[in-house]
Design a protein around this motif. Structure first.
Motif, mmCIF file in Angstrom:
data_model
loop_
_atom_site.group_PDB
_atom_site.id
_atom_site.type_symbol
_atom_site.label_atom_id
_atom_site.label_comp_id
_atom_site.label_asym_id
_atom_site.label_seq_id
_atom_site.Cartn_x
_atom_site.Cartn_y
_atom_site.Cartn_z
ATOM 1 N N ALA A 52 0.811 -1.223 0.000
ATOM 2 C CA ALA A 52 0.000 0.000 0.000
ATOM 3 C C ALA A 52 0.841 1.269 0.000
ATOM 4 O O ALA A 52 0.586 2.193 -0.759
ATOM 5 N N MET A 53 1.838 1.290 0.848
ATOM 6 C CA MET A 53 2.629 2.503 1.073
ATOM 7 C C MET A 53 3.091 3.180 -0.215
ATOM 8 O O MET A 53 3.031 4.388 -0.357
ATOM 9 N N THR A 54 3.572 2.381 -1.145
ATOM 10 C CA THR A 54 4.163 2.937 -2.362
ATOM 11 C C THR A 54 3.124 3.125 -3.470
ATOM 12 O O THR A 54 3.489 3.426 -4.604
ATOM 13 N N GLY A 55 1.846 2.906 -3.153
ATOM 14 C CA GLY A 55 0.806 3.145 -4.154
ATOM 15 C C GLY A 55 0.120 1.877 -4.620
ATOM 16 O O GLY A 55 -0.206 1.748 -5.791
#
Ligand SMILES: Cc1ncc(C[n+]2csc(CCOP(=O)(O)OP(=O)(O)O)c2C)c(N)n1
Lengths: 192, 593
Positions: free
Chosen positions: B450-453
């Motif tokens: 999730a963090m990186t998109g």
């Protein structure tokens, strides 16, 4: 064409559509025959944090970020974020700001109130402020979600670029089925 | 044809035009969009690897097989891929191989700001540094050519301002006529046992000397003579800043930053009166210029920490007397107004939130990891005590329980996301079980990176090219590593979450808890489903503020409502996760009717 570079800052909250607005601006300037650079930070900022996008155009643009204190126009999607970025503007810089407040975490949790009198504070440093009720005008155009396009219209009025380039960029960047509403929203904004 | 492209889009385009066949990466800001764009070119086989080491190894294989190959990663990813990189330097390539390292001066989205130009010097490979999107494309093409010409992997280094800035790029066509890949045996070159490696090492040394000499005439290193009283050696985005701030200064713009073109630097130094190096982070160029016996100013006046900006460079040059003091920097019209900060936050309906709420309540000592869940560190959840690098949570927990007194051991919980567990967490769990560390591991499986998109990973069930594939079974994986106590929980059920956490923390053996709710940002049909929206019944709300303790952005405290204020739920933001309802002792929160 003068050697002058024009500096635009788009500021607001992650998720507000700032990246799309800055892409439309950049596309317009390219179509109008200018060199263009734009820069923003993605990553952590997508999670509801502050977002600042820099767009610069002119005959030849070097730095992709606007040098501090040299912004010509501050295009604000939210009031508090607009205030936060005022130091980036040059003396006499223009502000076009959406009349919208989005509460940050500390305000949501009731630890402090959302700051008051922000528009006055902006005016104190920069008399040329256009406060836009983006949602209201976008609703008139047919969809409250087109508020950004209303603002874009208002910004376009403050830049010396022929209307045809704005419309061509909108047509290219906005999804087909949303184009009619966005065109209406843009033209409403251009009247402000 | 001209288009406005980001640096990352331009690198993808450059790889396409260079005839690249294979692109492999592990996501990481600011590098991620490169592979998200190579995937749009059907000629390139694009894939997410579970980590950067594997990504580089896949590229190495493609190169050895005779195809041009690209591996991309963020700066810290090269730490993970360093092992193959250093020996790849010895073997060299078959098809051209380009390794992109996207550095992050200022740490906009990173845990450190290491300067990966040092890796090029350390591994003895050339490194190119583009200064806008056009160069991102052109240098990527050139990097493939240099790679084959000099039989070496080539590093291409961007920074956040290059990767995430957009500028106009002239597009070209894909090259044709490259040799067709096929198996060719060449063990003396590709099997790096001591006997072979001893033969290869002198070739590496000779190669870097040759590149340094040839660099003096390469077009990517450009001597621009303007005012001879001041000369500036620079590269990357700093070149643009220098042109902005000191348009009349002479510049030596380096496109290849390792090895440095010594002859060109000497020539430039001889032509200007006063020499400066303007570079972000380490004095990488400066120290080498000094070692050549050339007097130069650099980090004595410029900061090592953080990124440079036109404003910062202007200030330094004003202080050094290069720019008149009154032009140092425009004074802001208004003093910065003190305003509440707006940090990033977990999304409404994020499945991580309840777990951190429970960990906070249990007063756990949480060894954390990197992902959206690192935001669990922030108030009001405030439930993370350490965070080093991807995968570190588990080893750290094992180490902590080795030293703290027995009565504190049951407080230690490692927390890691699905993508991070698959990246470098598996070995940590293997060790925790193997060496019987009595810690608890929580795997926050939200089905996505999730963090990186929200990139897919080996547990998501899809590849980067969107083909359905195997989806890792976490309980089975943990079992095969020797885990005996493995439990799955619904992180939206606070009671269950707390009880299971408490039981497993108390167990004097290694144990694993796996959450099973997807990220709200997963776009794929049917994975995340929005539930019915919740509302606060104002008459029942007693203003106790319990619901604020999870820091959900959909819940707002309306201080004007009632005598003491009341909670309000934004129906546009609420996903119906139900967590706030469980916190309300007065039944004031319920589904909208
Ligand atoms: C070595 C390394 N590679 C990549 C990154 C960038 N990065 C930070 S967190 C993360 C993945 C997070 O995914 P996951 O563990 O599934 O947690 P989520 O964000 O989905 O909660 C990545 C790729 C990094 N920090 N370090």
């Amino acid at each position: 064409m003068s050697d002058q570079v024009t500096n635009i800052l788009l500021v607001g909250v992650g998720g507000q559509g700032i990246l799309l607005a800055s892409e439309i601006l950049s596309e317009t300037f390219m179509l109008a025959g200018f060199d263009v650079k734009k820069s923003e930070i993605h990553g952590m900022s997508q999670r509801g944090g502050s977002v600042v996008s820099h767009v610069r155009y002119g005959k030849e643009v070097f730095s992709p970020i606007v040098p501090e204190g040299e912004g010509d126009i501050l295009f604000g999607f939210e009031l508090m974020e607009t205030c936060r970025s005022l130091p980036l503007l040059k003396k006499g810089g223009k502000v076009v700001v959406n009349d919208l407040c989005i509460a940050p975490p500390s305000v949501l949790m009731g630890q402090e109130p959302y700051p008051e009198g922000l528009v006055d504070r902006i005016r104190a440093g920069f008399p040329d402020v256009l406060l836009v009720d983006g949602q209201q005008l976008a609703t008139e155009a047919g969809n409250p979600r087109a508020a950004n396009t209303v603002l874009l219209g208002a910004v376009s009025k403050r830049l010396d670029i022929a209307e045809e380039f704005w419309l061509a960029a909108l047509e290219k960047m906005v999804p087909k089925k949303a184009f009619a509403v966005n065109l209406k929203a843009f033209l409403l904004g251009r009247e402000l | 044809m001209k288009e406005i492209l980001s640096g990352n889009e331009a690198i993808a385009r450059g790889a396409f035009e260079a005839g690249c066949r294979v692109a492999c990466a592990y996501p990481g800001t600011p590098s991620t969009e490169i592979l998200e764009n190579t995937v749009n070119y059907k000629e390139i086989d694009s894939s997410w690897a579970p980590n950067e080491k594997v990504a580089l190894e896949v590229a190495i294989g493609a190169s050895f097989g005779g195809g041009r190959a690209l591996a991309t990663m963020k700066h810290v990813g090269v730490n993970v891929a360093a092992d193959p990189l250093f020996t790849l330097s010895y073997t060299g390539v078959n098809g051209g191989l380009v390794l992109v390292t996207a550095d992050d001066p200022e740490m906009h989205s990173s845990q450190n700001e290491q300067d990966n130009r040092n890796y090029a010097k350390f591994a003895k490979v050339p490194l190119l540094e583009p200064s806008d999107s056009q160069e991102c494309k052109d240098f990527t093409r050139l990097a493939f050519e240099l790679s084959e010409q000099y039989d070496t992997p080539v590093m291409l280094r961007t920074t956040t301002r290059i990767s995430h800035s957009k500028s106009i790029v002239a597009l070209g066509d894909r090259v044709t006529g490259l040799p067709e890949p096929k198996l060719v045996k060449n063990a003396a070159k590709l099997v790096m046992l001591p006997g072979n490696a001893r033969v290869r090492h002198p070739l590496v040394e000779e190669r870097i000397v040759r590149l340094g000499a040839d660099g003096a005439t390469m077009a990517l290193n450009r001597l621009e003579l303007r005012d001879p009283s001041i000369g500036i050696i620079t590269s990357g985005v700093c070149y643009q800043y220098v042109r902005e701030v000191l348009p009349h200064a002479s510049t030596l713009k380096l496109g290849m930053v390792h090895p440095l073109p010594a002859a060109l630097i000497r020539e430039f130094a001889a032509k200007v009166a006063k020499l400066y190096v303007v570079e972000e982070l380490d004095p990488f160029i400066e120290e080498q210029v000094k070692a050549m016996g050339i007097a130069v100013a650099g980090k004595d006046i410029f900061p090592i920490c953080g990124e440079l900006t036109p404003g910062r460079i202007r200030q330094v040059f004003a202080k050094a007397g290069v720019i008149p003091a009154d032009q140092a920097a425009p004074q802001p019209e208004t003093a910065a107004i003190p305003l509440p900060p707006r940090p990033p936050n977990m999304c409404p309906g994020c499945p991580h939130r309840g777990v951190f709420y429970a960990l906070n309540q249990l007063k756990a000592y949480v060894t954390g990891d990197i992902g959206c869940y690192t935001l669990g560190f922030m108030p009001p959840l405030s439930a993370m005590d350490t965070c080093i690098c991807m995968g570190a949570s588990i080893g750290t927990a094992t180490g902590v329980v080795k030293v703290v007194p027995e009565e504190e051991r049951n407080k230690v919980v490692a927390v890691i996301g699905d993508s991070t567990f698959l990246h470098t967490g598996i070995n940590g769990l293997m060790d925790m079980v193997y060496n019987n560390a009595p810690a608890t591991l929580v795997i926050l499986d939200n089905r996505i990176t999730a963090m990186t998109g929200r990139q897919d990973n080996p547990a998501s069930g899809f590849t980067l090219m969107n083909d359905p594939t195997n989806s890792i079974d976490f309980p089975l994986l943990c079992k095969s590593l020797g885990g005996k106590h493995i439990r799955t929980i619904n992180p939206f059920d606070l009671e269950q979450t707390r009880t299971v956490l408490q039981e497993e923390m108390n167990r004097p053996e290694p144990s694993v808890i796996i959450t099973n709710k997807p990220c709200v940002l997963v776009k794929r049909e049917g994975v995340f489903q929005k539930g019915p929206v919740y509302t606060v019944e104002a008459e029942k709300c007693t203003s106790c503020r319990a619901c604020l303790k999870i820091g959900c952005p959909a819940i707002e405290w309306r201080s004007g409502a009632g005598a003491k204020g009341k909670a309000y739920i934004d129906p546009l933001l609420c996903t119906g996760c139900d967590v706030c309802r469980q916190l309300c002792k007065f039944d004031a929160i319920g589904r909208s009717k």
